[in-house]
Design a protein around this motif. Structure first.
Motif, mmCIF file in Angstrom:
data_model
loop_
_atom_site.group_PDB
_atom_site.id
_atom_site.type_symbol
_atom_site.label_atom_id
_atom_site.label_comp_id
_atom_site.label_asym_id
_atom_site.label_seq_id
_atom_site.Cartn_x
_atom_site.Cartn_y
_atom_site.Cartn_z
ATOM 1 N N GLU A 1 -2.830 9.904 1.155
ATOM 2 C CA GLU A 1 -2.366 9.024 2.075
ATOM 3 C C GLU A 1 -1.823 7.656 1.744
ATOM 4 O OE1 GLU A 1 -2.213 9.325 5.411
ATOM 5 O OE2 GLU A 1 -3.281 11.292 5.625
ATOM 6 N N PHE A 2 -2.658 7.100 0.834
ATOM 7 C CA PHE A 2 -2.241 5.802 0.133
ATOM 8 C C PHE A 2 -2.909 5.897 -1.401
ATOM 9 C CE2 PHE A 2 -3.312 4.520 4.528
ATOM 10 C CZ PHE A 2 -1.814 3.861 4.706
ATOM 11 N N THR A 3 -1.953 5.240 -2.264
ATOM 12 C CA THR A 3 -2.474 5.458 -3.729
ATOM 13 C C THR A 3 -3.548 4.821 -3.969
ATOM 14 O OG1 THR A 3 0.196 5.435 -4.275
ATOM 15 C CG2 THR A 3 -1.569 4.657 -6.024
ATOM 16 N N ASN A 4 -4.553 5.415 -4.658
ATOM 17 C CA ASN A 4 -5.809 4.972 -4.938
ATOM 18 C C ASN A 4 -6.848 4.571 -3.793
ATOM 19 O OD1 ASN A 4 -5.372 4.895 -7.943
ATOM 20 N ND2 ASN A 4 -4.235 2.697 -7.781
ATOM 21 N N SER A 5 -6.755 5.185 -2.669
ATOM 22 C CA SER A 5 -7.493 5.098 -1.541
ATOM 23 C C SER A 5 -8.487 6.026 -1.412
ATOM 24 C CB SER A 5 -6.486 4.948 -0.067
ATOM 25 O OG SER A 5 -5.986 6.253 -0.015
ATOM 26 N N SER B 1 -3.144 -1.390 -6.280
ATOM 27 C CA SER B 1 -4.272 -0.991 -6.005
ATOM 28 C C SER B 1 -5.138 -0.315 -7.408
ATOM 29 C CB SER B 1 -4.502 -0.135 -4.992
ATOM 30 O OG SER B 1 -3.782 1.131 -5.176
ATOM 31 N N THR B 2 -6.381 -0.113 -7.276
ATOM 32 C CA THR B 2 -7.137 0.470 -8.527
ATOM 33 C C THR B 2 -8.235 1.367 -8.196
ATOM 34 O OG1 THR B 2 -8.451 -0.228 -10.542
ATOM 35 C CG2 THR B 2 -8.669 -1.440 -8.769
ATOM 36 N N ARG B 3 -8.587 2.116 -8.865
ATOM 37 C CA ARG B 3 -9.837 3.149 -8.698
ATOM 38 C C ARG B 3 -10.668 2.803 -9.895
ATOM 39 N NH1 ARG B 3 -9.768 8.754 -6.266
ATOM 40 N NH2 ARG B 3 -8.382 8.236 -4.367
ATOM 41 N N THR B 4 -10.629 1.905 -10.625
ATOM 42 C CA THR B 4 -11.459 1.488 -11.718
ATOM 43 C C THR B 4 -12.132 0.027 -11.434
ATOM 44 O OG1 THR B 4 -9.999 0.271 -12.926
ATOM 45 C CG2 THR B 4 -9.940 2.692 -13.522
ATOM 46 N N GLY B 5 -13.321 0.017 -12.246
ATOM 47 C CA GLY B 5 -14.264 -1.255 -12.019
ATOM 48 C C GLY B 5 -15.334 -1.238 -10.925
ATOM 49 N N ALA C 1 0.900 -1.200 -0.070
ATOM 50 C CA ALA C 1 -0.016 0.083 -0.012
ATOM 51 C C ALA C 1 0.913 1.297 -0.039
ATOM 52 C CB ALA C 1 -0.940 -0.007 1.161
ATOM 53 N N PRO C 2 1.465 1.713 -1.177
ATOM 54 C CA PRO C 2 2.321 2.631 -1.183
ATOM 55 C C PRO C 2 1.371 3.994 -1.191
ATOM 56 C CG PRO C 2 1.833 2.083 -3.371
ATOM 57 C CD PRO C 2 1.375 0.988 -2.533
ATOM 58 N N PRO C 3 2.227 5.234 -0.900
ATOM 59 C CA PRO C 3 3.478 5.459 -0.749
ATOM 60 C C PRO C 3 3.957 5.405 0.407
ATOM 61 C CG PRO C 3 2.451 7.548 -0.669
ATOM 62 C CD PRO C 3 1.386 6.621 -0.832
ATOM 63 N N ARG C 4 3.435 5.219 1.469
ATOM 64 C CA ARG C 4 3.942 4.988 2.918
ATOM 65 C C ARG C 4 4.929 3.863 3.055
ATOM 66 N NH1 ARG C 4 1.176 7.074 7.227
ATOM 67 N NH2 ARG C 4 -0.575 8.653 6.386
ATOM 68 N N ALA C 5 6.257 4.307 2.489
ATOM 69 C CA ALA C 5 7.349 2.914 2.651
ATOM 70 C C ALA C 5 6.757 1.733 1.868
ATOM 71 C CB ALA C 5 7.991 3.052 3.799
ATOM 72 N N SER C 6 6.155 1.752 0.917
ATOM 73 C CA SER C 6 5.681 0.544 0.383
ATOM 74 C C SER C 6 5.356 -0.462 1.625
ATOM 75 C CB SER C 6 6.599 -0.028 -0.311
ATOM 76 O OG SER C 6 6.749 0.790 -1.804
ATOM 77 N N ILE C 7 4.136 -0.207 2.359
ATOM 78 C CA ILE C 7 3.900 -0.943 3.639
ATOM 79 C C ILE C 7 3.480 -2.278 3.072
ATOM 80 C CG2 ILE C 7 2.059 -1.280 5.340
ATOM 81 C CD1 ILE C 7 2.010 1.844 5.087
ATOM 82 N N ASN C 8 4.331 -3.259 3.647
ATOM 83 C CA ASN C 8 3.908 -4.629 3.296
ATOM 84 C C ASN C 8 3.647 -5.492 4.872
ATOM 85 O OD1 ASN C 8 4.724 -4.984 0.550
ATOM 86 N ND2 ASN C 8 6.718 -4.642 1.234
ATOM 87 N N THR C 9 2.177 -5.933 4.560
ATOM 88 C CA THR C 9 1.625 -6.508 5.847
ATOM 89 C C THR C 9 1.223 -7.867 5.430
ATOM 90 O OG1 THR C 9 -0.031 -6.519 7.668
ATOM 91 C CG2 THR C 9 -0.602 -5.554 5.613
ATOM 92 N N TRP C 10 1.294 -9.020 6.280
ATOM 93 C CA TRP C 10 0.693 -10.200 5.902
ATOM 94 C C TRP C 10 -0.703 -10.202 6.490
ATOM 95 C CZ3 TRP C 10 5.592 -9.593 7.009
ATOM 96 C CH2 TRP C 10 6.625 -10.059 5.949
ATOM 97 N N ALA D 1 -11.992 3.942 8.461
ATOM 98 C CA ALA D 1 -10.794 3.238 8.168
ATOM 99 C C ALA D 1 -10.366 3.764 6.773
ATOM 100 C CB ALA D 1 -10.660 1.815 8.086
ATOM 101 N N PHE D 2 -9.038 3.673 6.343
ATOM 102 C CA PHE D 2 -8.771 3.702 4.782
ATOM 103 C C PHE D 2 -9.421 2.537 4.066
ATOM 104 C CE2 PHE D 2 -5.666 6.327 7.012
ATOM 105 C CZ PHE D 2 -5.735 7.683 6.254
ATOM 106 N N VAL D 3 -9.890 2.794 2.875
ATOM 107 C CA VAL D 3 -10.371 1.651 1.924
ATOM 108 C C VAL D 3 -9.513 1.646 0.799
ATOM 109 C CG1 VAL D 3 -12.279 0.799 0.750
ATOM 110 C CG2 VAL D 3 -12.557 2.010 2.917
ATOM 111 N N ILE D 4 -8.784 0.323 0.632
ATOM 112 C CA ILE D 4 -8.185 0.327 -0.892
ATOM 113 C C ILE D 4 -8.628 -0.875 -1.545
ATOM 114 C CG2 ILE D 4 -5.712 0.236 -1.865
ATOM 115 C CD1 ILE D 4 -4.570 1.221 1.137
ATOM 116 N N VAL D 5 -8.717 -0.983 -2.639
ATOM 117 C CA VAL D 5 -9.519 -1.857 -3.529
ATOM 118 C C VAL D 5 -8.473 -2.188 -4.789
ATOM 119 C CG1 VAL D 5 -11.465 -2.500 -5.184
ATOM 120 C CG2 VAL D 5 -11.694 -0.745 -3.521
ATOM 121 N N TYR D 6 -8.260 -3.574 -4.553
ATOM 122 C CA TYR D 6 -7.379 -4.274 -5.573
ATOM 123 C C TYR D 6 -8.143 -5.217 -6.455
ATOM 124 C CZ TYR D 6 -3.774 -3.043 -2.113
ATOM 125 O OH TYR D 6 -2.973 -2.197 -1.542
#
Length: 180
Positions: free
Chosen positions: A136-140, A120-124, A52-61, A105-110
């Motif tokens: 805050e987050f790309t496409n959020s 992530s996307t903003r289409t569909g 979930a960029p650009p926040r240091a390319s956050i990676n979470t399991w 919360a932030f909502v990010i769609v993939y």
């Protein structure tokens, strides 16, 4: 005579103690802390890596919950060190499938059937009553109260929730899915 008996008893007692202590093996326990730390870094209870960029390319399991009906999804993941909360829903949407959301919360769609979730996307889909939070987050988006996502393109999607508790957010979001 008593002195000899006492000395004999003492000698027997000391012999027993010495014999027992020589027979006992000293077992050294290995320190497994480095191995446990490595295992914690390389494994997780979750099975979905989310970027979930650009926040240091956050990676979470992340453990992903398949969306279905009405339910509440709670924090099922976290971002190490900063203590932020995450949750994710997976669904196969038809055209006009709606997901009503309630929470903060932030909502990010993939648009993806499988993990990892990389882009992530903003289409569909069309968001309603969700605030743009692209800074805050790309496409959020942000859900603060209630909002809806209506899918305009059929496909497999993941809806990722990211919450920053210091801002009053929580990855506890109630959702209702209709039209699957």
């Amino acid at each position: 005579m008593k002195s000899l008996q006492n000395k004999t008893k003492l000698l027997i007692l000391l012999s027993l103690v010495a014999g027992l202590s020589l027979q006992c093996e000293k077992k050294e326990e290995k320190d497994n802390t480095p191995l446990l730390a490595l295992a914690a870094l390389t494994t997780s209870s979750g099975d979905c890596t989310v970027t979930a960029p650009p926040r240091a390319s956050i990676n979470t399991w992340q453990n992903v919950v398949t969306a279905n009906g009405t339910a509440t999804i709670s924090k099922i993941g976290s971002v190490p060190v900063v203590g932020h909360q995450t949750a994710a829903l997976k669904l196969t949407a038809k055209i006009a499938t709606t997901v009503a959301l309630s929470g903060n919360a932030f909502v990010i769609v993939y648009q993806s059937a499988t993990c990892p979730l990389a882009t992530s996307t903003r289409t569909g889909f069309t968001p309603t009553s969700l605030t743009d939070s692209n800074s805050e987050f790309t496409n959020s988006y942000t859900v603060s109260g209630t909002g809806t996502i209506t899918f305009t393109v059929a496909g497999d999607y993941h809806i990722f929730f990211y919450a920053i508790p210091s801002r009053g957010q929580a990855a506890s979001v109630t959702y209702t899915v209709a039209g699957l």
